[in-house]
Every structure is written in structure tokens, then in C-alpha cells.
Design a protein around this motif. Sequence first.
Motif, short mmCIF file in Angstrom:
data_model
loop_
_atom_site.label_atom_id
_atom_site.label_comp_id
_atom_site.label_asym_id
_atom_site.label_seq_id
_atom_site.Cartn_x
_atom_site.Cartn_y
_atom_site.Cartn_z
N ASN A 56 32.34 -5.80 90.68
CA ASN A 56 31.52 -6.86 89.61
C ASN A 56 30.10 -6.82 89.46
OD1 ASN A 56 31.26 -10.07 90.30
ND2 ASN A 56 33.26 -10.00 89.83
N ASN A 57 29.95 -7.90 88.55
CA ASN A 57 28.64 -7.88 87.38
C ASN A 57 28.03 -8.50 88.06
OD1 ASN A 57 30.66 -9.42 86.18
ND2 ASN A 57 29.11 -10.35 85.26
N GLU A 58 28.16 -9.69 89.14
CA GLU A 58 27.14 -10.91 89.80
C GLU A 58 26.74 -10.31 91.12
OE1 GLU A 58 27.37 -14.98 89.04
OE2 GLU A 58 28.59 -14.39 87.57
N ILE A 59 28.23 -9.63 91.40
CA ILE A 59 28.01 -9.05 93.56
C ILE A 59 27.94 -8.06 93.43
CG2 ILE A 59 28.36 -11.95 93.48
CD1 ILE A 59 31.70 -11.03 94.18
N GLY A 60 28.58 -7.10 92.87
CA GLY A 60 28.27 -5.48 93.15
C GLY A 60 29.73 -5.31 94.41
N VAL A 61 30.40 -6.58 94.09
CA VAL A 61 32.05 -5.69 94.98
C VAL A 61 32.58 -4.73 94.38
CG1 VAL A 61 33.40 -6.81 95.38
CG2 VAL A 61 31.77 -7.98 96.29
#
Length: 363
Positions: free
Chosen positions: A145-150
Motif C-alpha cells: 500500500n502506497n500510504e501505510i506500507g501494508v
Amino acid sequence: MIYLDYQATTPLAPEVEAAMRPWLGEKFANPHAPYTAGREAAAAIEVARDQVMRALGKSSGQLAFTGSATEALNWAIKGSVGEDGRDEIVTIATEHAAVLDTVQYLGRTLNVHILPVGRDGIVDLDALRHAVGPKTALVAAMLVNNEIGVVQPVDEIAAIAHDAGALVLCDAVQGFGRIDLPRHADMIAISAHKVHGPKAIGALWMAEGIAPEPLIHGGGQELGLRSGTLSPALCAGFGAAAKLLLKQATEDREHVETLWEQARLPLADWTMNGSIDQRYHGNLNVRREGLDAARLISEVRGVAFSLGSACASGSGRPSHVLRALDLSDREARSSIRIGFGRYTTADELAEALDRINAAADAQ
């Protein structure tokens, strides 16, 4: 400036700049022209294509260069649905806007299922099994995920989709060159400027037998599937960046792990957004109770970090990704994203975290 926004873009590698320079100057020919200079430019593009394929770990299928990963995702989605009676798309609430906006646009005529995630940011595979069926044409899932890195379990998602006869599109923009890519996706979208390459070029890899309907018409210059004159300079830059990814893969990953361990203790008073275990370690998305994150960014001058996606940070609205984690608007507005990578030094990171913490303490 201390640059800590690697999810938004990455610094251009010197080797990439050098590879692009001839094609910006004396080697200006159209790569689709039949004479020697044109054939030379076309050959440079094919070298770049092979370099990107190697970095993807793919020896089969085909790779088409695009103007961006956004174009690649639009093409893959719009060109792969609506045939054979399959009129459903399944995706995840934390996807990039390039996916969500596209499937919502198609939702005017097709059936769209946007699956929720847990507080950890991971999709429930049982919910996915329930959503995917004989009418499903495509399942779209982002790797990192680009925002949270998950990190989503894309290969497990692919197994469920394939059992129902659906195709799988993976947005691997944030994962390419950073973690292992899924083995069983049918299409993979990537971007050069997230891996120290130039902006304005992406690519779509398609497995054997996969050829989405063209999104852009007018000549079919790229594999007969995408129209428009390719830029040899941008392609060469992407190829050089991909070559570097392979050369420096181990060094880059070890460096990110070192920075991750260095960053965790200074951020002990912060709460991680999303899974701690199932994430890419070059992305820290954290929140602090009562913090005004937008104000914090303006106060910590000389350090580049963000509220989240560069595509949406100026909207003033809380991140759709953080809201999908069931965070309140207050919690979302108290969150920041710190991203680091190849050219981040330990001293830079330490100084930046000290300044961020000091400014947060002062609020």
C-alpha cells in the motif's frame, strides 16, 4: 533538504540520468522510423524492455511501456472486463485512486465490489471468496500500500480469483524492487519514478495470452496494443533503473532494514497505522494523539515527509486508506508518512526524527 517521501517519488539515480542523456540530445530519432537512427532508438527501447522484464523476474509474457502506472492500471481494468458475460470487478478499499476511481467509473455499467480491510489493513480472504464468483472478470489488489506500507497476500488472492476463472491485476508500484513480487498475477503495473527512474513512464506486464483491449487508439506502436510514440530517453531511464534494482537488491533491502530499526525507537510515542508484521519496512505511517499533522509538516522545515498519498494530500480530506482502517477523522489527521530508501543516510534519518519529535512535543 532531508528527503523522507520515497512513496511519493524517489531521487533520480545518477546512472539513470547518464543513460537518458544521449536520447535527449543527438539521438533524437523517432523509434518507429525505418532508417538507421530510428532503428537505433527502437533497439534501445528493446534493451530497456528486457532490463525491466529481468527486474520483474519474468521470462515470459509481454511488457508494454505506458505513460504512467495510472495509465497501466486504467488500461488493465477497462480492457479486461465486460466480455463473456463477466460483468463484475472485485477490489479492495485501500487501493490507489487509479484503481478505485476507475472501477467506480465502470460501476455505472458493471457490478463493482469494494472489499473492506481490518484494522491491520489486510483484506479478509473469506470475504474475498464470498465476493468472487462466475461473473467476476477481474480482481485488482495492490501489493504494497502506497500510504501505510501494508502488504496484501496477492498470490493467495490470485488463487481464489483463478478458481473462479477471473483475472488478477496487481498494482506493484510500491513493491517493485523492494519485496518479492507475486508469482500468479495475470497483469502487473509498475512505475519508473518509484525506483529511481524518470517520471512519466510506467509499464504493464501481461502474462501469456493476456491482452487487454487498447485504451489509447491511433497507431498501435507499442506491441500493437498501445498507441503513441515512445520516448527512448524515458524507456532507457526505466531500463537503467531496473538494472540497478537487480544489481543493488540485497544492499538496498539491508539498508532499508537498518533504517527501519533505527526509526522505531525514536517513534516509540507514536502508533503505527496498519499491520506491523505484514508491511514494507521503508514506509512508516504513524499517528500521535492530538497532533495536527498538516501543521507539523509546515513547522518542520527542511524535512520532506507527508500526510499520505501525494495524489490526495492537497484535498484537505482524511485519507481514504486511513478511514478504511476505521480510524476516526481526528486520528487520520494526526497521522504522517515517513518513507526512506537507497539514498537516505542514517544521520539524515536521525536528525529528521529528532526534529519531527521536537515539533510534535511542542504542539
